[in-house]
Design an enzyme around this catalytic site. Structure first.
Site, PDB file in Angstrom:
ATOM      1  N   ASP A   1       5.270 -20.078  45.050  1.00 29.93           N
ATOM      2  CA  ASP A   1       6.594 -19.706  44.712  1.00 29.93           C
ATOM      3  C   ASP A   1       7.318 -19.142  45.611  1.00 29.93           C
ATOM      4  O   ASP A   1       8.327 -18.586  45.027  1.00 29.93           O
ATOM      5  CB  ASP A   1       6.392 -19.219  43.230  1.00 29.93           C
ATOM      6  CG  ASP A   1       6.163 -20.277  42.133  1.00 29.93           C
ATOM      7  OD1 ASP A   1       6.706 -21.468  42.403  1.00 29.93           O
ATOM      8  OD2 ASP A   1       5.841 -20.027  41.050  1.00 29.93           O
TER       9      ASP A   1
ATOM     10  N   HIS B   1      13.111 -25.104  44.736  1.00 34.67           N
ATOM     11  CA  HIS B   1      12.126 -23.895  45.448  1.00 34.67           C
ATOM     12  C   HIS B   1      10.931 -24.327  45.899  1.00 34.67           C
ATOM     13  O   HIS B   1      10.485 -23.637  47.066  1.00 34.67           O
ATOM     14  CB  HIS B   1      11.885 -22.813  44.194  1.00 34.67           C
ATOM     15  CG  HIS B   1      10.513 -23.101  43.401  1.00 34.67           C
ATOM     16  ND1 HIS B   1      10.996 -23.925  42.077  1.00 34.67           N
ATOM     17  CD2 HIS B   1       9.443 -22.826  43.399  1.00 34.67           C
ATOM     18  CE1 HIS B   1       9.609 -23.909  41.375  1.00 34.67           C
ATOM     19  NE2 HIS B   1       9.106 -23.495  42.169  1.00 34.67           N
TER      20      HIS B   1
ATOM     21  N   HIS C   1       3.840 -28.682  44.425  1.00 39.01           N
ATOM     22  CA  HIS C   1       2.963 -28.158  43.447  1.00 39.01           C
ATOM     23  C   HIS C   1       3.624 -28.295  41.928  1.00 39.01           C
ATOM     24  O   HIS C   1       3.263 -28.046  41.044  1.00 39.01           O
ATOM     25  CB  HIS C   1       2.915 -26.466  43.573  1.00 39.01           C
ATOM     26  CG  HIS C   1       3.956 -25.631  43.619  1.00 39.01           C
ATOM     27  ND1 HIS C   1       4.909 -25.248  44.397  1.00 39.01           N
ATOM     28  CD2 HIS C   1       4.379 -25.023  42.564  1.00 39.01           C
ATOM     29  CE1 HIS C   1       5.769 -24.496  44.028  1.00 39.01           C
ATOM     30  NE2 HIS C   1       5.680 -24.329  42.629  1.00 39.01           N
ATOM     31  N   HIS C   2       4.821 -28.883  42.043  1.00 41.24           N
ATOM     32  CA  HIS C   2       5.479 -29.465  40.582  1.00 41.24           C
ATOM     33  C   HIS C   2       5.389 -31.020  40.633  1.00 41.24           C
ATOM     34  O   HIS C   2       6.379 -31.429  39.831  1.00 41.24           O
ATOM     35  CB  HIS C   2       6.765 -28.929  40.375  1.00 41.24           C
ATOM     36  CG  HIS C   2       6.884 -27.311  40.382  1.00 41.24           C
ATOM     37  ND1 HIS C   2       6.586 -27.028  38.914  1.00 41.24           N
ATOM     38  CD2 HIS C   2       7.182 -26.152  41.100  1.00 41.24           C
ATOM     39  CE1 HIS C   2       6.708 -25.643  39.070  1.00 41.24           C
ATOM     40  NE2 HIS C   2       6.984 -25.202  40.175  1.00 41.24           N
TER      41      HIS C   2
ATOM     42  N   LYS D   1      11.142 -19.188  45.476  1.00 39.26           N
ATOM     43  CA  LYS D   1      12.231 -18.746  44.392  1.00 39.26           C
ATOM     44  C   LYS D   1      12.892 -17.499  44.951  1.00 39.26           C
ATOM     45  O   LYS D   1      14.085 -17.283  44.403  1.00 39.26           O
ATOM     46  CB  LYS D   1      11.088 -18.017  43.311  1.00 39.26           C
ATOM     47  CG  LYS D   1      10.632 -19.181  42.390  1.00 39.26           C
ATOM     48  CD  LYS D   1       9.935 -18.556  41.219  1.00 39.26           C
ATOM     49  CE  LYS D   1       9.319 -19.699  40.315  1.00 39.26           C
ATOM     50  NZ  LYS D   1       8.329 -19.214  39.257  1.00 39.26           N
TER      51      LYS D   1
HETATM   52 FE   FE2 Z   1       6.830 -23.183  41.242  1.00 39.20          FE
END
Ligand code: FE2
Length: 328
Positions: free
Chosen positions: A184, A212, A236-237, A187
Site C-alpha cells: 500500500d 495507489h 493486489h486489488h 497511498k
Molecule cells: Fe491497497
C-alpha cells in the site's frame, strides 16, 4: 550476487574483447549493438551498469543515454558513455545526457575496471539506502493511518503463514513478505482527505484511490532488489472474476502471491476497527471472506485453506514484528 553489465556497442572485435575482459573479471555481461535492443534489454535485465559506446548506427550514445535515463525503472542504473575523446566538449555532452561517467575510447581496460567497480559500489550503497527509505515510508504510512490500514507487518505474518501452508519456496515467501510490507505504499500519493474520509468515497475520489497500486509500483520500480515484488504491488486489488483494478486480471492470471496477500489484507481489515465500523469477530471475518470467494472475487481454495488455518489457531505472534525483523 554477480553484477550484470549491459554492453552497448556495434558488433566488432573491440566489443568481443570488452565482453571477454569483463566476463573474466567475474561480471555477467550481455551485449547488444543497436539502440532499440538496448532499451528492451535494459528493461528485461535491469543491469547493474550500462557501458554505452558512442558507435551505434540508429542513435547516438547521448540520445540513447537520455532515453534510458528517462525511464523511472533506470533511474538508479549507472550509465557510462564511452566516447571517441574525453575533452571538455564531450564531458558537457555526457553531463547533459545524464551519464553517470564518461571516458574516451582510449581508456585502458584496467582504469575502466577500477571506475566500473567504484560505480557498482556506489550503486549498491544507493540501492540499500533507497530500499531502506522505501520501507521506512511504508512504516510511516502505517503509523500515520492506523485506523485505515492494518500494520503491514501483521498482514505479512498472515500472508507468509498462508504461503507456507501451500508450499511456497523460501524465495517466494521472502517476496511475499516484502510485498506485504510495501503493497500500500502508493497511498502516499493519495490525499489525506480521501484516505481518512469516514464515509463512502465519491466516484472521483474512488478513481484517485484506485491509482495507489500503480503509484506504489512506480515508487519501487527503480530498485532492482524489489523487482519481483512489483507485480504483487500492482495487482493486489485485482479480483478472480476480472472486476478488479488496475488491469482487470482474472483467475490464474493473478499471481498466486497476490491471491494470498489479498486474503491476508482483507482479513486484517475486517478484524480491526475502522472509522466507519468496529472490528469484526474472527467468525464474521471468515464468513465475509468465504462470501467474497463465492462471489468470484477471491481464490476459493486459498480462502478455504486460510479458514482452516484460522480455526486451527495457526496464526500466532512470532515474537518481534516482521518489520523489526526485516530491519535487523
Ligand atoms: Fe491497497
Amino acid at each position: 550476487m554477480i553484477p550484470t553489465i549491459l554492453l552497448v556497442d556495434k558488433d566488432s572485435a573491440d566489443r568481443r574483447d570488452w565482453k571477454a575482459f569483463l566476463q573474466n573479471q567475474g561480471f555477467d555481461v550481455y551485449a547488444t549493438g543497436d539502440g532499440k535492443a538496448a532499451v528492451e534489454e535494459c528493461l528485461r535485465l535491469q543491469p547493474d551498469l550500462v557501458l554505452l559506446h558512442d558507435t551505434l548506427v540508429d542513435i547516438t550514445g547521448c540520445q540513447l543515454c537520455r532515453k534510458l535515463k528517462a525511464d523511472p525503472a533506470n533511474h538508479l542504473v549507472p550509465v557510462v558513455l564511452v566516447m571517441e575523446a574525453a575533452g571538455a566538449e564531450e564531458a558537457a555532452r555526457g553531463r547533459e545526457a545524464r551519464a553517470d561517467d564518461f571516458w574516451g575510447a582510449t581508456q585502458s581496460r584496467w582504469e575502466a575496471l577500477s571506475r566500473i567497480q567504484l560505480l557498482l559500489q556506489l550503486k549498491t550503497y544507493i540501492d540499500e539506502q533507497a530500499r531502506s527509505v522505501v520501507l521506512s515510508l511504508a512504516q510511516s504510512i502505517d503509523a500515520k493511518y492506523p485506523s485505515t490500514a492494518g500494520p503491514s507487518d501483521r498482514i505479512a505474518e498472515y500472508a507468509v503463514q498462508l504461503g507456507e501452508s501451500v508450499d511456497l519456496n523460501d524465495e517466494d515467501l521472502e517476496i511475499l513478505r516484502v510485498a506485504s510490507l510495501l503493497h500500500d505504499i502508493g497511498k502516499v500519493g493519495v490525499p489525506d482527505s480521501i484516505l481518512t474520509k469516514p464515509g463512502p468515497l465519491t466516484i472521483e475520489e474512488r478513481t484517485i484511490m484506485n491509482q495507489h497500486p500503480v503509484i506504489g509500483e512506480n515508487i519501487c520500480a527503480p530498485l532492482k532488489s524489489l523487482r519481483h515484488v512489483l507485480p504483487v504491488i500492482r495487482h493486489h486489488h485485482e479480483r478472480m472474476d476480472g472486476s478488479g483494478y488496475p488491469d482487470g486480471l482474472y483467475g490464474d492470471r493473478i499471481p498466486l502471491k497476490v491471491r494470498i496477500l489479498q486474503i491476508a489484507d482483507i482479513y486484517d481489515a475486517l478484524i480491526t476497527d475502522r472509522p466507519y465500523r468496529e472490528a469484526m469477530s474472527r467468525e464474521e471475518a471468515l464468513e465475509i471472506l468465504s462470501r467474497e470467494a463465492r462471489r468470484g472475487w477471491l481464490d476459493k481454495s486459498l480462502v478455504e485453506r486460510f479458514c482452516e488455518l484460522c480455526v486451527g489457531g495457526f496464526f500466532v505472534p512470532r515474537g518481534r514484528s516482521m518489520l523489526a525483523w526485516y530491519y535487523a
